[in-house]
Design a protein around this motif. Structure first.
Motif, mmCIF file in Angstrom:
data_model
loop_
_atom_site.group_PDB
_atom_site.id
_atom_site.type_symbol
_atom_site.label_atom_id
_atom_site.label_comp_id
_atom_site.label_asym_id
_atom_site.label_seq_id
_atom_site.Cartn_x
_atom_site.Cartn_y
_atom_site.Cartn_z
ATOM 1 N N THR A 28 64.655 47.697 15.182
ATOM 2 C CA THR A 28 64.590 46.383 15.804
ATOM 3 C C THR A 28 63.700 46.482 17.033
ATOM 4 N N LEU A 31 61.430 41.777 21.836
ATOM 5 C CA LEU A 31 60.322 40.999 22.394
ATOM 6 C C LEU A 31 60.839 40.246 23.613
ATOM 7 N N ALA A 50 57.387 36.915 13.891
ATOM 8 C CA ALA A 50 58.543 37.790 13.685
ATOM 9 C C ALA A 50 59.015 37.726 12.233
ATOM 10 N N LYS A 54 59.022 40.875 9.405
ATOM 11 C CA LYS A 54 60.188 41.253 8.609
ATOM 12 C C LYS A 54 59.860 41.222 7.125
ATOM 13 N N GLU A 62 62.527 44.536 12.264
ATOM 14 C CA GLU A 62 62.933 43.198 12.692
ATOM 15 C C GLU A 62 62.540 43.010 14.153
ATOM 16 N N VAL A 63 61.996 41.853 14.468
ATOM 17 C CA VAL A 63 61.618 41.523 15.843
ATOM 18 C C VAL A 63 62.684 40.613 16.431
ATOM 19 N N GLN A 64 63.301 41.073 17.503
ATOM 20 C CA GLN A 64 64.339 40.298 18.192
ATOM 21 C C GLN A 64 63.737 39.659 19.437
ATOM 22 N N ILE A 65 63.657 38.325 19.451
ATOM 23 C CA ILE A 65 63.164 37.608 20.620
ATOM 24 C C ILE A 65 64.335 37.452 21.588
#
Length: 342
Positions: A28, A31, A50, A54, A62-65
């Protein structure tokens, strides 16, 4: 039977161990975001990108904002280069003196649209500027700019522009600071998020903004006048970057997947999103703001005020051994190509 069970357990253990590398690649990326979630940069650029990451990595990355930023906007490049954040977005102009070559994309009269400006600059950066390593310590995912920047005032007439001498104008970095100062106005340096208070409290008489930002920051009932220029009076260049070590730690397949949805693909998506937001912003101001195209003496004054800005950027290019004229020529040529659909 005992030997059979031993062999079965060994085979099972080997099978489990063989699955570990793929599981270890599930990561993960955090961001750090300092903009409201409703801002086009978040909802129309960060979120779709994002989702693309994925999908491209088949769910392994996975990009977590983040719900809250890890620091103020000017700190976001260092947050990424130090590893405190994996990914971040911000404006080059928020750290004066650090980035000089990106000012090519901020020059007056060169922004017919965000998409054209952004894609053209990305191509110039890849071809001529990346090797200068102004973004040391990070993986550059995208560089882009907003749409044509214009001048808005709360009540003061915008034409003739000479009548704005002494007016206090909130600016967006070095280029606009030089522009308004050269025109005899007083620059007020402040983040865009403080624009509403500055104008409502009379600290500033006006602001330089793209069309999108006026209604987004709830200024469409505050500003009454606008001076507009084809190609814009200025632009602001932005970066979206990832910590280099974090990027390098990913598998080759996942790095390739992220590259595929970043770079020019992400730059173009960002440009189109901002152009759509500008169109909506301009429409939201119809009937509220009086738009005056800069012509005659006003346009001549703006052009004269821009001459020293071009020369200033030229000097910064020469100081780093980069041919400014060649870069500017390529930039203009690429803008025309993007407008032609290339």
């Amino acid at each position: 039977m005992k030997h059979f069970n031993t062999r079965l357990l060994a085979a099972t253990a080997a099978l489990c161990l063989s699955a570990l590398p793929s599981l270890a690649q599930d990561v993960t990326l955090r961001l750090s975001n300092w903009l409201p979630v409703s801002h086009p940069v978040v909802k129309d650029i960060m979120v779709p990108w994002a989702e693309q990451v994925k999908e491209a990595t088949e769910g392994r990355v996975e990009v977590q904002i983040l719900d809250a930023p890890l620091g103020p906007p000017p700190a976001h490049f260092d947050l990424v280069s130090s590893g405190a954040a994996d990914i971040a977005f911000s404006a080059h102009s928020y750290t004066p003196g650090r980035f000089s070559l990106t000012q090519l994309a901020e020059l007056p009269f060169l922004t017919p649209s965000s998409e054209a400006n952004s894609v053209a600059f990305w191509r110039v950066w890849e071809e001529m500027l990346a090797e200068q390593n102004e973004h040391a310590g990070v993986k550059v995912l995208a560089l882009f700019g907003h749409g044509p920047g214009q001048l808005f005032t709360t009540s003061k007439p915008v034409s003739p522009v000479s009548g704005l001498e002494g007016a206090k104008i909130r600016v967006a970095g070095e280029v606009t600071d030089q522009l308004v100062t050269n025109l005899g106005m007083v620059s007020v340096q402040a983040p865009s998020s403080e624009s509403y208070e500055l104008l409502h409290n009379g600290v500033a008489d006006g602001i330089v903004f793209p069309y999108e930002s006026v209604p987004f920051f709830k200024l469409d009932d505050t500003v009454k006048q606008a001076l507009t220029v084809d190609g814009g009076m200025y632009n602001v260049s932005f970066f979206m970057v990832m910590n280099q070590a974090r990027y390098d730690s990913l598998s080759e397949a996942d790095r390739a997947a992220i590259d595929k949805v970043s770079g020019e693909a992400l730059v173009r998506m960002a440009g189109k999103a901002w152009d759509a937001a500008d169109k909506a912003g301009r429409e939201a101001m119809e009937g509220k703001v009086a738009f005056t195209p800069a012509e005659g003496d006003d346009l001549a004054a703006l052009q004269a005020a821009s001459d020293s800005i071009y020369e200033s950027v030229r000097g910064k290019y020469e100081a780093k051994g980069v041919d400014f004229d060649a870069a500017l020529e390529m930039f203009k040529s690429e803008i025309e190509k993007v407008q032609a659909g290339e």
